[in-house]
Design a protein around this motif. Structure first.
Motif, PDB file in Angstrom:
ATOM      1  N   GLU A  71     -50.436 -28.075  70.503  1.00 22.81           N
ATOM      2  CA  GLU A  71     -51.317 -28.534  69.428  1.00 22.81           C
ATOM      3  C   GLU A  71     -52.777 -28.553  69.884  1.00 22.81           C
ATOM      4  N   GLN A  72     -53.019 -28.959  71.129  1.00 21.83           N
ATOM      5  CA  GLN A  72     -54.385 -28.944  71.655  1.00 21.83           C
ATOM      6  C   GLN A  72     -54.924 -27.516  71.708  1.00 21.83           C
ATOM      7  N   GLU A  73     -54.084 -26.584  72.131  1.00 20.45           N
ATOM      8  CA  GLU A  73     -54.516 -25.188  72.202  1.00 20.45           C
ATOM      9  C   GLU A  73     -54.742 -24.626  70.802  1.00 20.45           C
ATOM     10  N   SER A  74     -53.875 -24.992  69.862  1.00 24.84           N
ATOM     11  CA  SER A  74     -54.045 -24.539  68.478  1.00 24.84           C
ATOM     12  C   SER A  74     -55.357 -25.049  67.901  1.00 24.84           C
ATOM     13  N   SER A  75     -55.658 -26.305  68.171  1.00 25.66           N
ATOM     14  CA  SER A  75     -56.896 -26.897  67.685  1.00 25.66           C
ATOM     15  C   SER A  75     -58.110 -26.203  68.307  1.00 25.66           C
ATOM     16  N   ARG A  76     -58.024 -25.933  69.594  1.00 33.72           N
ATOM     17  CA  ARG A  76     -59.125 -25.244  70.281  1.00 33.72           C
ATOM     18  C   ARG A  76     -59.346 -23.857  69.677  1.00 33.72           C
ATOM     19  N   PHE A  77     -58.242 -23.144  69.430  1.00 33.65           N
ATOM     20  CA  PHE A  77     -58.318 -21.811  68.837  1.00 33.65           C
ATOM     21  C   PHE A  77     -58.943 -21.884  67.441  1.00 33.65           C
ATOM     22  N   LEU A  78     -58.475 -22.844  66.653  1.00 36.56           N
ATOM     23  CA  LEU A  78     -58.996 -23.005  65.291  1.00 36.56           C
ATOM     24  C   LEU A  78     -60.510 -23.241  65.315  1.00 36.56           C
ATOM     25  N   LYS A  79     -60.958 -24.120  66.198  1.00 33.39           N
ATOM     26  CA  LYS A  79     -62.385 -24.419  66.299  1.00 33.39           C
ATOM     27  C   LYS A  79     -63.180 -23.228  66.830  1.00 33.39           C
ATOM     28  N   GLN A  80     -62.625 -22.567  67.849  1.00 34.20           N
ATOM     29  CA  GLN A  80     -63.347 -21.483  68.517  1.00 34.20           C
ATOM     30  C   GLN A  80     -63.453 -20.234  67.645  1.00 34.20           C
ATOM     31  N   VAL A  81     -62.367 -19.870  66.988  1.00 31.75           N
ATOM     32  CA  VAL A  81     -62.329 -18.606  66.250  1.00 31.75           C
ATOM     33  C   VAL A  81     -62.684 -18.768  64.773  1.00 31.75           C
ATOM     34  N   PHE A  82     -62.290 -19.897  64.171  1.00 28.29           N
ATOM     35  CA  PHE A  82     -62.480 -20.086  62.734  1.00 28.29           C
ATOM     36  C   PHE A  82     -63.399 -21.259  62.398  1.00 28.29           C
ATOM     37  N   ASP A  83     -64.151 -21.729  63.388  1.00 24.63           N
ATOM     38  CA  ASP A  83     -65.075 -22.857  63.183  1.00 24.63           C
ATOM     39  C   ASP A  83     -64.396 -24.042  62.504  1.00 24.63           C
ATOM     40  N   GLY A  84     -63.113 -24.246  62.814  1.00 23.32           N
ATOM     41  CA  GLY A  84     -62.375 -25.377  62.283  1.00 23.32           C
ATOM     42  C   GLY A  84     -61.841 -25.197  60.870  1.00 23.32           C
ATOM     43  N   GLN A  88     -59.185 -20.604  56.349  1.00 23.13           N
ATOM     44  CA  GLN A  88     -59.526 -19.248  56.792  1.00 23.13           C
ATOM     45  C   GLN A  88     -58.517 -18.729  57.813  1.00 23.13           C
ATOM     46  N   LEU A  89     -58.037 -19.609  58.695  1.00 16.13           N
ATOM     47  CA  LEU A  89     -57.006 -19.218  59.659  1.00 16.13           C
ATOM     48  C   LEU A  89     -55.743 -18.782  58.936  1.00 16.13           C
ATOM     49  N   VAL A  90     -55.293 -19.590  58.005  1.00 15.02           N
ATOM     50  CA  VAL A  90     -54.052 -19.277  57.278  1.00 15.02           C
ATOM     51  C   VAL A  90     -54.206 -17.995  56.476  1.00 15.02           C
ATOM     52  N   LEU A  91     -55.316 -17.861  55.774  1.00 18.03           N
ATOM     53  CA  LEU A  91     -55.547 -16.636  54.997  1.00 18.03           C
ATOM     54  C   LEU A  91     -55.591 -15.406  55.905  1.00 18.03           C
ATOM     55  N   SER A  92     -56.206 -15.536  57.042  1.00 20.50           N
ATOM     56  CA  SER A  92     -56.279 -14.436  57.998  1.00 20.50           C
ATOM     57  C   SER A  92     -54.885 -14.057  58.504  1.00 20.50           C
ATOM     58  N   MET A  93     -54.081 -15.053  58.829  1.00 24.22           N
ATOM     59  CA  MET A  93     -52.728 -14.793  59.326  1.00 24.22           C
ATOM     60  C   MET A  93     -51.855 -14.162  58.238  1.00 24.22           C
TER      61      MET A  93
END
Length: 121
Positions: A71-84, A88-93
């Protein structure tokens, strides 16, 4: 505390098995033997110092468990790639992958549960 790509590989094994020795991690990471025991052992020691994993001793064997969660890594990814931006993450996936209808049904159920949980708060 940002894990490297190799540290993520090791964490993925530990997330799957819960905890394990260097040998157990190595066997899952590299069943073909391309990675050496000492490489994984050194990496786990570094990860222990960084606070990504912890260890306990069983005889002469160190047993490692993750402290850094998926979950920590997922949160980091979300913030880093999709600015939180979760939407946008879900739509992209959804656009990037062909998704089975059953998986979409499961996602709808998860969204319903999340919505109910949010309403209770």
């Amino acid at each position: 505390m940002n894990p490297t790509d190799r540290e993520i590989e090791i964490l993925k094994v530990l997330w799957e098995i819960g905890e394990g020795s260097v040998r157990e991690v190595l066997e899952r990471m590299s069943p073909d033997g391309r990675i050496h025991f000492n490489t994984v052992q050194t990496q786990l020691r570094i990860m222990d110092r960084k606070g990504l994993v912890s260890h306990r001793r069983e005889g002469r064997t160190m047993i490692y468990q993750p402290l850094y969660s998926r979950e920590q890594e997922s949160s980091r990814f979300l913030k880093q790639v999709f600015d939180g931006s979760l939407d946008q993450l879900v739509l992209s996936m959804l656009a990037a992958e062909k998704i089975k209808p059953e998986t979409l049904d499961e996602l709808e159920e998860l969204i319903k549960k999340a919505r109910k949980s949010q309403r209770r708060k």
